[in-house]
Structures are given as C-alpha cells and as structure tokens.
Design a protein around this motif. Structure first.
Motif, PDB file in Angstrom:
ATOM      1  N   LYS A 161       0.834  -1.205   0.000  1.00  0.00           N
ATOM      2  CA  LYS A 161       0.000   0.000   0.000  1.00  0.00           C
ATOM      3  C   LYS A 161       0.868   1.253   0.000  1.00  0.00           C
ATOM      4  O   LYS A 161       0.575   2.224  -0.701  1.00  0.00           O
ATOM      5  CB  LYS A 161      -0.933  -0.009   1.209  1.00  0.00           C
ATOM      6  N   THR A 162       1.939   1.233   0.808  1.00  0.00           N
ATOM      7  CA  THR A 162       2.842   2.386   0.852  1.00  0.00           C
ATOM      8  C   THR A 162       3.567   2.560  -0.473  1.00  0.00           C
ATOM      9  O   THR A 162       3.760   3.681  -0.948  1.00  0.00           O
ATOM     10  CB  THR A 162       3.864   2.218   1.987  1.00  0.00           C
ATOM     11  N   LEU A 205       1.151   4.079  -2.912  1.00  0.00           N
ATOM     12  CA  LEU A 205       0.890   5.471  -2.538  1.00  0.00           C
ATOM     13  C   LEU A 205       2.005   6.396  -3.023  1.00  0.00           C
ATOM     14  O   LEU A 205       1.751   7.427  -3.658  1.00  0.00           O
ATOM     15  CB  LEU A 205       0.739   5.585  -1.020  1.00  0.00           C
TER      16      LEU A 205
END
Length: 217
Positions: free
Chosen positions: A172-173, A176
């Motif tokens: 997810k990071t 992002l």
C-alpha cells in the motif's frame, strides 16, 4: 526634460520584453516537468504499481518444496549500457493456505511479486554486473528455499492460485508513493502556470485610463 519622455518608453519596452521572455521560458520548463512526471507515472504504474497490486492479494501459506531445476542462463539489464545474466532456477512447491485443509500442488515459486512479473520462468532473478555474483545469489537462494521436502512460510495470491512468493511487503505504501509524488508535481506545476498567467494578465490590464497592448507568447 524632452529626453526623459524618450528614454522612459524604451526602458519600459525592455522590461516588458524581458518579462515576456522569462514567462515564456517558465511555461516551457513547466510543460517539460509535467511531461516527464507523466512519463514517470506511466512507467511506475507498469513496472511497480502493477506487481504491487498483486501483492495486496497475498495471503500466508505453508510451502513444501517438491522439486527444482537448473535451466539455461537468462539475460537481464543491469543498468544503462549494461547486460548481464543469471542461471534460471526453477523451484516447484506444494502449498497449503493458512487455515485451510486443501493443497495446491506443483506451483513455480518466485522470490517476490516483481520476479513473478518480470521473469516468470525463474524463481529468482538477481541482476548485478558480475555474472559470478548472480550465480552465487541463485545458489544461496536454492540453499535457503530450494531443498526438496523443505517447509517454510510463503504467500499465495488468492486471485491467482498459481502465484506463490517467499516474501511480502507494505505494498500500500509503495503504491501510494508511486502515484502521489508524480501527481503532486503535476498539480503544483499546473497551479504555478495558472498563477503566473493570471498575475501577468492582471499586471497587463489598463490602469488609470492607459491603453496597453501586449503580445503574449
């Protein structure tokens, strides 16, 4: 006194021309930065975000090594004007998803989701300039993850049961950051362009009854 009326318009014209040239250069530089950011966003989307999205579907399982094969060497790019190769190791495993009694058999193991996308035929794909270093890393990976009947924690893709890897990560990071920074640069440059445009338009507006005509680039 008369010379003052002659010099002042010349100075004003010089300043105006310099302002037009500077603004034009700023617009071109900003457009270039936006273009580069768009290209970077596309490349990151293809090579990083795509595999990372698969990583979001990974769930834990227990892998058991069934067999392995050493194939021919695969070529790879190790940087600008750099080509190398590594021995193609294929490790086949059976895995049992955590909390389930069913087994999935004879699946090709990959080190990470990125190897699964870039070098789908090989379990690991080290690509240093030195081929000997690549060979040593493949041998080390085989010792750690490729011994027949060896069991260890692995991760499978719930949407693609034939995809199983040895490690997971904070995908997810990764997604992002790959999307946030290029988009943020594009938005900032667009706001700067609009800000400069409307500021110059306001500065060029007639004041105190003067009729001013400027040529815009």
């Amino acid at each position: 006194m008369q010379s003052g009326f002659v010099v002042a318009p010349a100075i004003r014209q010089s300043i105006c021309s310099r302002s037009l040239w500077t603004a034009s250069r700023f617009y071109r530089c900003s457009a270039g930065i936006i273009f580069v950011s768009l290209i970077l966003l596309i490349l990151l989307g293809i090579f990083v975000v795509g595999p990372a999205r698969d990583g979001l579907n990974l769930k834990p399982a227990t892998c058991t090594v069934k067999s392995y094969q050493r194939g021919v060497s695969e070529s790879c790019s190790c940087g600008k004007y750099c080509t190398s190769s590594f021995p193609c190791l294929k490790i086949y495993v059976d895995y049992q998803p955590e909390g389930k009694m069913t087994n999935v058999t004879d699946v090709l193991l990959h080190d990470t989701v990125y190897e699964h996308n870039d070098y789908i035929k090989c379990s690991t794909a080290p690509c240093e300039r030195s081929e000997q270093i690549n060979t040593d890393r493949v041998n080390d990976f085989q010792k750690r993850k490729g011994q027949v009947h060896q069991k260890y924690l692995c991760y499978y893709n719930i949407k693609k049961p034939d995809e199983v890897v040895t490690v997971t990560g904070d995908f997810k990071t990764v997604i992002l950051h790959c999307i946030l920074w290029p988009v943020l640069v594009i938005i900032i440059m667009i706001f700067l362009i609009l800000g400069i445009f409307f500021y110059r338009k306001y500065q060029a507006a007639p004041k105190d009854g003067q009729d001013i005509n400027l040529v815009w680039d």
